[in-house]
Design a protein around this motif. Structure first.
Motif, PDB file in Angstrom:
ATOM      1  N   PHE A 281       0.815  -1.209   0.000  1.00 39.61           N
ATOM      2  CA  PHE A 281       0.000   0.000   0.000  1.00 39.61           C
ATOM      3  C   PHE A 281       0.852   1.263   0.000  1.00 39.61           C
ATOM      4  CE2 PHE A 281      -2.621  -3.241   2.096  1.00 39.61           C
ATOM      5  CZ  PHE A 281      -3.689  -3.257   1.220  1.00 39.61           C
ATOM      6  N   GLU A 282       2.174   1.064   0.009  1.00 40.65           N
ATOM      7  CA  GLU A 282       3.133   2.160  -0.072  1.00 40.65           C
ATOM      8  C   GLU A 282       2.795   3.321   0.855  1.00 40.65           C
ATOM      9  OE1 GLU A 282       5.831   2.657  -2.227  1.00 40.65           O
ATOM     10  OE2 GLU A 282       5.782   0.734  -3.271  1.00 40.65           O
ATOM     11  N   GLU A 283       2.253   4.393   0.269  1.00 41.18           N
ATOM     12  CA  GLU A 283       2.054   5.643   0.988  1.00 41.18           C
ATOM     13  C   GLU A 283       1.027   5.523   2.117  1.00 41.18           C
ATOM     14  OE1 GLU A 283       3.638   8.832   0.539  1.00 41.18           O
ATOM     15  OE2 GLU A 283       4.991   7.310  -0.248  1.00 41.18           O
ATOM     16  N   HIS A 284       0.100   4.574   1.968  1.00 43.21           N
ATOM     17  CA  HIS A 284      -0.987   4.514   2.943  1.00 43.21           C
ATOM     18  C   HIS A 284      -0.689   3.577   4.100  1.00 43.21           C
ATOM     19  CE1 HIS A 284      -3.160   6.901   0.140  1.00 43.21           C
ATOM     20  NE2 HIS A 284      -3.027   5.985  -0.801  1.00 43.21           N
ATOM     21  N   GLN A 285       0.557   3.085   4.136  1.00 43.21           N
ATOM     22  CA  GLN A 285       0.980   2.134   5.154  1.00 43.21           C
ATOM     23  C   GLN A 285       0.688   2.612   6.583  1.00 43.21           C
ATOM     24  OE1 GLN A 285       5.030   1.015   4.444  1.00 43.21           O
ATOM     25  NE2 GLN A 285       5.223   0.302   6.529  1.00 43.21           N
ATOM     26  N   ASP A 286       1.090   3.863   6.888  1.00 44.30           N
ATOM     27  CA  ASP A 286       0.904   4.396   8.247  1.00 44.30           C
ATOM     28  C   ASP A 286      -0.570   4.498   8.605  1.00 44.30           C
ATOM     29  OD1 ASP A 286       3.573   4.626   8.301  1.00 44.30           O
ATOM     30  OD2 ASP A 286       3.611   6.793   7.940  1.00 44.30           O
ATOM     31  N   ILE A 287      -1.379   4.876   7.602  1.00 49.05           N
ATOM     32  CA  ILE A 287      -2.811   5.038   7.858  1.00 49.05           C
ATOM     33  C   ILE A 287      -3.408   3.694   8.268  1.00 49.05           C
ATOM     34  CG2 ILE A 287      -5.023   5.646   6.831  1.00 49.05           C
ATOM     35  CD1 ILE A 287      -3.602   7.547   5.017  1.00 49.05           C
ATOM     36  N   ILE A 288      -3.070   2.647   7.508  1.00 52.13           N
ATOM     37  CA  ILE A 288      -3.649   1.340   7.802  1.00 52.13           C
ATOM     38  C   ILE A 288      -3.121   0.821   9.140  1.00 52.13           C
ATOM     39  CG2 ILE A 288      -3.870  -1.035   6.975  1.00 52.13           C
ATOM     40  CD1 ILE A 288      -3.570   0.136   4.144  1.00 52.13           C
ATOM     41  N   PHE A 289      -1.808   0.971   9.354  1.00 46.67           N
ATOM     42  CA  PHE A 289      -1.217   0.517  10.615  1.00 46.67           C
ATOM     43  C   PHE A 289      -1.875   1.238  11.799  1.00 46.67           C
ATOM     44  CE2 PHE A 289       2.080   0.508  13.930  1.00 46.67           C
ATOM     45  CZ  PHE A 289       2.400  -0.829  13.949  1.00 46.67           C
ATOM     46  N   GLY A 290      -1.978   2.562  11.696  1.00 53.32           N
ATOM     47  CA  GLY A 290      -2.594   3.346  12.761  1.00 53.32           C
ATOM     48  C   GLY A 290      -4.038   2.947  12.987  1.00 53.32           C
ATOM     49  N   ALA A 291      -4.775   2.734  11.897  1.00 49.94           N
ATOM     50  CA  ALA A 291      -6.198   2.410  12.006  1.00 49.94           C
ATOM     51  C   ALA A 291      -6.392   1.023  12.644  1.00 49.94           C
ATOM     52  CB  ALA A 291      -6.862   2.462  10.634  1.00 49.94           C
ATOM     53  N   VAL A 292      -5.586   0.053  12.215  1.00 45.14           N
ATOM     54  CA  VAL A 292      -5.689  -1.300  12.795  1.00 45.14           C
ATOM     55  C   VAL A 292      -5.431  -1.244  14.295  1.00 45.14           C
ATOM     56  CG1 VAL A 292      -4.575  -3.568  12.877  1.00 45.14           C
ATOM     57  CG2 VAL A 292      -5.082  -2.528  10.673  1.00 45.14           C
ATOM     58  N   LEU A 293      -4.378  -0.529  14.644  1.00 44.47           N
ATOM     59  CA  LEU A 293      -4.000  -0.390  16.050  1.00 44.47           C
ATOM     60  C   LEU A 293      -5.108   0.276  16.859  1.00 44.47           C
ATOM     61  CD1 LEU A 293      -1.420  -1.063  17.424  1.00 44.47           C
ATOM     62  CD2 LEU A 293      -0.687   1.294  17.129  1.00 44.47           C
TER      63      LEU A 293
ATOM     64  N   ALA B 105      -3.831   7.058  17.550  1.00 42.03           N
ATOM     65  CA  ALA B 105      -4.460   8.172  16.843  1.00 42.03           C
ATOM     66  C   ALA B 105      -3.391   9.064  16.225  1.00 42.03           C
ATOM     67  CB  ALA B 105      -5.336   8.980  17.802  1.00 42.03           C
ATOM     68  N   SER B 106      -2.280   9.223  16.951  1.00 43.17           N
ATOM     69  CA  SER B 106      -1.194  10.055  16.453  1.00 43.17           C
ATOM     70  C   SER B 106      -0.550   9.441  15.209  1.00 43.17           C
ATOM     71  CB  SER B 106      -0.166  10.249  17.573  1.00 43.17           C
ATOM     72  OG  SER B 106       1.058  10.659  17.067  1.00 43.17           O
ATOM     73  N   ILE B 107      -0.352   8.111  15.223  1.00 47.33           N
ATOM     74  CA  ILE B 107       0.216   7.433  14.053  1.00 47.33           C
ATOM     75  C   ILE B 107      -0.721   7.590  12.852  1.00 47.33           C
ATOM     76  CG2 ILE B 107       0.882   5.194  13.092  1.00 47.33           C
ATOM     77  CD1 ILE B 107       1.653   4.332  15.932  1.00 47.33           C
ATOM     78  N   LEU B 112      -2.337  10.286   7.734  1.00 45.12           N
ATOM     79  CA  LEU B 112      -3.301  11.051   6.944  1.00 45.12           C
ATOM     80  C   LEU B 112      -2.686  12.368   6.470  1.00 45.12           C
ATOM     81  CD1 LEU B 112      -6.536  10.469   9.075  1.00 45.12           C
ATOM     82  CD2 LEU B 112      -6.109   9.624   6.763  1.00 45.12           C
ATOM     83  N   MET B 113      -1.960  13.035   7.372  1.00 44.22           N
ATOM     84  CA  MET B 113      -1.371  14.328   6.998  1.00 44.22           C
ATOM     85  C   MET B 113      -0.313  14.137   5.909  1.00 44.22           C
ATOM     86  SD  MET B 113      -1.167  16.585  10.498  1.00 44.22           S
ATOM     87  CE  MET B 113      -0.399  15.422  11.585  1.00 44.22           C
ATOM     88  N   LYS B 114       0.422  13.013   6.014  1.00 38.41           N
ATOM     89  CA  LYS B 114       1.444  12.743   5.002  1.00 38.41           C
ATOM     90  C   LYS B 114       0.795  12.533   3.636  1.00 38.41           C
ATOM     91  CE  LYS B 114       4.028   8.922   5.088  1.00 38.41           C
ATOM     92  NZ  LYS B 114       4.969   7.969   5.712  1.00 38.41           N
ATOM     93  N   THR B 115      -0.358  11.850   3.641  1.00 41.59           N
ATOM     94  CA  THR B 115      -1.049  11.594   2.381  1.00 41.59           C
ATOM     95  C   THR B 115      -1.594  12.890   1.781  1.00 41.59           C
ATOM     96  OG1 THR B 115      -1.709   9.477   3.279  1.00 41.59           O
ATOM     97  CG2 THR B 115      -2.842  10.198   1.293  1.00 41.59           C
ATOM     98  N   VAL B 116      -2.176  13.731   2.635  1.00 35.91           N
ATOM     99  CA  VAL B 116      -2.822  14.941   2.126  1.00 35.91           C
ATOM    100  C   VAL B 116      -1.789  15.999   1.713  1.00 35.91           C
ATOM    101  CG1 VAL B 116      -4.364  16.859   2.720  1.00 35.91           C
ATOM    102  CG2 VAL B 116      -4.900  14.539   3.485  1.00 35.91           C
ATOM    103  N   TRP B 117      -0.797  16.252   2.577  1.00 34.54           N
ATOM    104  CA  TRP B 117       0.123  17.369   2.325  1.00 34.54           C
ATOM    105  C   TRP B 117       1.499  16.930   1.797  1.00 34.54           C
ATOM    106  CZ3 TRP B 117      -3.443  18.140   6.425  1.00 34.54           C
ATOM    107  CH2 TRP B 117      -4.250  19.272   6.294  1.00 34.54           C
ATOM    108  N   GLY B 118       1.742  15.615   1.752  1.00 36.34           N
ATOM    109  CA  GLY B 118       3.029  15.145   1.252  1.00 36.34           C
ATOM    110  C   GLY B 118       4.141  15.245   2.285  1.00 36.34           C
TER     111      GLY B 118
END
Lengths: 331, 293
Positions: A281-293, B105-107, B112-118
């Protein structure tokens, strides 16, 4: 053999695990997967130590990446720079880490409340900056290279396959003293401490001493894992031991089930490969990891293994498959 | 540069960063007093504030004041949502679990911020044009004055809120004893959400003010947040006056350390102070002595 019920339950859980670990290299031959499994084993070792602390003393440490790092760096510096025998260096690293843990833990564990988490967090950041800035010794942000592999019975453990046996051997052997500590009188005293510090103290449990000891032991687990890490990868870099690593380690305990050795084992085995799996998922890795957690912590706070134990207990077979649970004894 | 000029230079830059630490520390205090939770997402409120302000100014082309107000309101909303969506529905009331929910929530927020703003650094303009000013031999810009002025206004506003308004007093009652407060008919659930919104707003202010001076990116709040945390501990965790004092002292110490000793170890100082405070006086400068068992 004369084993207690708990000990038999523990062995009943451990034996299939040993079998599983023993069979894995027959199936998994890909070096990359073996590498992920080896890192998992090292995380299991750290998490086992951390679980002793969190589950028993009811204290969190956000500094275990620093202890992991001190172990790795002391080993790396002694062997790569000074040519010391790696096994000797491992012991020296463990001693150095124990002293650091004592220095951080002794003043803060005397206090009521979660001061240890604040102190260890600060300690982790300080250690990390030192690793970067003290570049004469540590190689700075680029890290230290040329750490020799460990040699066991004349065999250099320099491949993923060979190291697999050492890493998982250490991870499984590490469970035994932890399990024994939990079920010794010290362990019982610590559980009493977790449930009610006041009651434990009034029964004559020397709270401070036990807390500090368990904290030091838990740091030594991290240090040994760090030494193994350094010799396995041959390079250590400060980034591996930053505050985010500490957070990740505590998360492994929480996701598996707080204070449960099997929970920690599972948490580490689940969360270590997860970022690798999410890599697609490349760029969305942190989002998924954070959401799962986030979802796990909100809806399954007792952890995945903790939840399973509850379900088994309801069916009347509690503890049969999941022994070693530290938080409550079942009749 | 003459000695006194150097000193006033350190003083100005120290007070500027110190103000930002103070605002951050106040955010930690608000949430701690309402819930006893250490909010590890406080630093992300800073990043989000700066990023929203940047997008409203440069992306939507809004004038300064509406962009400023909307950015602060946006982060306040994010704070309230975090409480409502992540902490309120949590199945466990165990503090350790709740604290790690803020970590998760912080992670998630950083992702999300990285995705939106790079990942890149974004140029956030200062509030007013960069005219070099001089005072007692020290050089500074209007941004330094904005930081000091807005921080002072925020502190006075908070003081008025807690001393003079019914909501503020109810919030203090809740901090002192949540159970008694709710028995008195105080809406503790609503006030908890409000505490998170206020903490978000303070974080946004800090982010909008400091990022033109440092830099703006999705993870700028991490280190600032941790230093704000150290400032809160230094002042006495949970004490508002302590948060302000701790923030300013830490800012000054850092700027003196960077100027007189070594800038390489500047970032260590906050955490050395944190450890020393915990070892010697865990209740902080102005906190209630409850650390000793």
């Amino acid at each position: 053999m004369n084993l207690t019920v708990q000990a038999r339950r523990f062995m009943a859980g451990l034996l299939p695990l040993i079998l599983l670990v023993g069979l894995t290299p027959l199936v998994v031959t890909n070096a990359y997967y073996l590498n992920v499994l080896n890192v998992t084993a090292l995380n299991v070792l750290v998490v086992t130590g951390l679980n002793l602390l969190i589950g028993c003393a009811g204290q969190i440490s956000l500094g275990h990446a620093a202890f992991f790092g001190i172990g790795a760096y002391v080993s790396a510096i002694l062997t790569a720079t000074y040519g010391v025998n790696p096994w000797l260096a491992l012991v020296a690293a463990a001693l150095a880490t124990a002293l650091c843990a004592l220095a951080v833990g002794a003043p803060t564990l005397r206090l009521k409340g979660n001061y240890l988490v604040m102190a260890t967090l600060g300690f982790n950041i300080i250690v990390n900056v030192l690793l970067i800035q003290w570049d004469d010794l540590t190689g700075g942000s680029g890290g230290l290279t040329g750490v020799p592999p460990l040699v066991l019975f004349g065999l250099p453990l320099d491949t993923d396959y060979r190291f697999f046996w050492l890493a998982w051997g250490a991870a499984l052997i590490g469970l035994l003293p932890a399990r024994n500590l939990l079920h010794s009188h010290v362990g019982r005293a610590l559980r009493a401490l977790h449930d009610s510090p006041a009651a434990a103290a009034s029964c004559g449990v020397p709270i401070e001493g036990y807390k500090i000891k368990v904290f030091v032991v838990s740091a030594v687990y991290a240090s040994v894992a760090g030494s193994l890490y350094a010799h396995y990868f041959g390079i250590v870099t400060p980034r591996t031991f930053d505050i985010f690593k500490s957070v990740e380690l505590v998360t492994m305990c929480l996701v598996g089930g707080i204070g449960s050795l099997w929970g920690g084992l599972f948490g580490a085995s689940f969360l270590t490969p997860l970022p690798q799996l999410l890599h697609v998922f490349e760029e969305h890795q942190d989002i998924i990891f954070g959401a799962v957690l986030l979802l796990l912590l909100i809806f399954l706070p007792q952890g995945l293994v903790g939840r399973l134990e509850e379900a088994l207990a309801r069916r009347g077979i509690g503890g049969a498959v999941m022994p070693g649970d530290s938080l409550e004894e079942r009749p | 540069m003459a000695a006194h000029a150097a000193l006033s230079q350190y003083l100005i830059s120290g007070l500027t960063t110190g103000s930002v630490y103070a605002l951050t520390a106040l955010g930690y205090c608000l949430i701690y007093n309402a819930t006893k939770v250490v909010n590890f997402a406080q630093g992300d409120f800073l990043s989000l504030g700066g990023l929203l302000f940047y997008s409203l100014l440069s992306g939507l082309g809004l004038p300064l004041v509406p962009a400023f107000v909307l950015a602060v309101a946006g982060v306040a909303l994010a704070g309230a949502l975090m409480e409502r969506l992540c902490l309120r529905p949590a199945r466990s009331r165990d503090l350790m679990v709740l604290i790690f929910i803020t970590v998760a929530a912080s992670i998630l927020a950083r992702g999300l911020m990285k995705t939106v703003w790079g990942k890149q650094t974004l140029p956030l303009p200062s509030i007013s044009p960069e005219i070099p000013l001089r005072f007692m031999g020290a050089a500074f810009t209007p941004q330094n004055l904005w930081v000091l002025g807005i921080t002072l206004a925020a502190i006075l506003g908070l003081k008025h809120f807690f001393d003079r308004t019914l909501t503020g007093k109810a919030m203090r009652a809740m901090a002192a004893n949540p159970r008694a407060a709710s028995l008195m008919g105080i809406d503790t659930a609503g006030l908890t959400t409000l505490s998170f919104a206020l903490a978000g707003a303070l974080g946004a202010l800090a982010g909008i003010l400091i990022t033109p001076i440092t830099s703006l990116s999705y993870d700028v709040g991490v280190l600032l947040g941790l230093k704000g945390f150290a400032a809160a501990v230094l002042g006495g965790y949970g004490s508002f006056a302590g948060a302000v004092a701790g923030g300013l002292i830490l800012g000054l110490l850092e700027s003196l350390c960077a100027g007189l000793l070594s800038s390489a170890y500047k970032d260590v100082l906050a955490f050395l102070v944190l450890l020393l405070v915990l070892f010697l006086r865990p209740s902080g400068i102005l906190g209630v002595k409850e650390g000793r068992s």
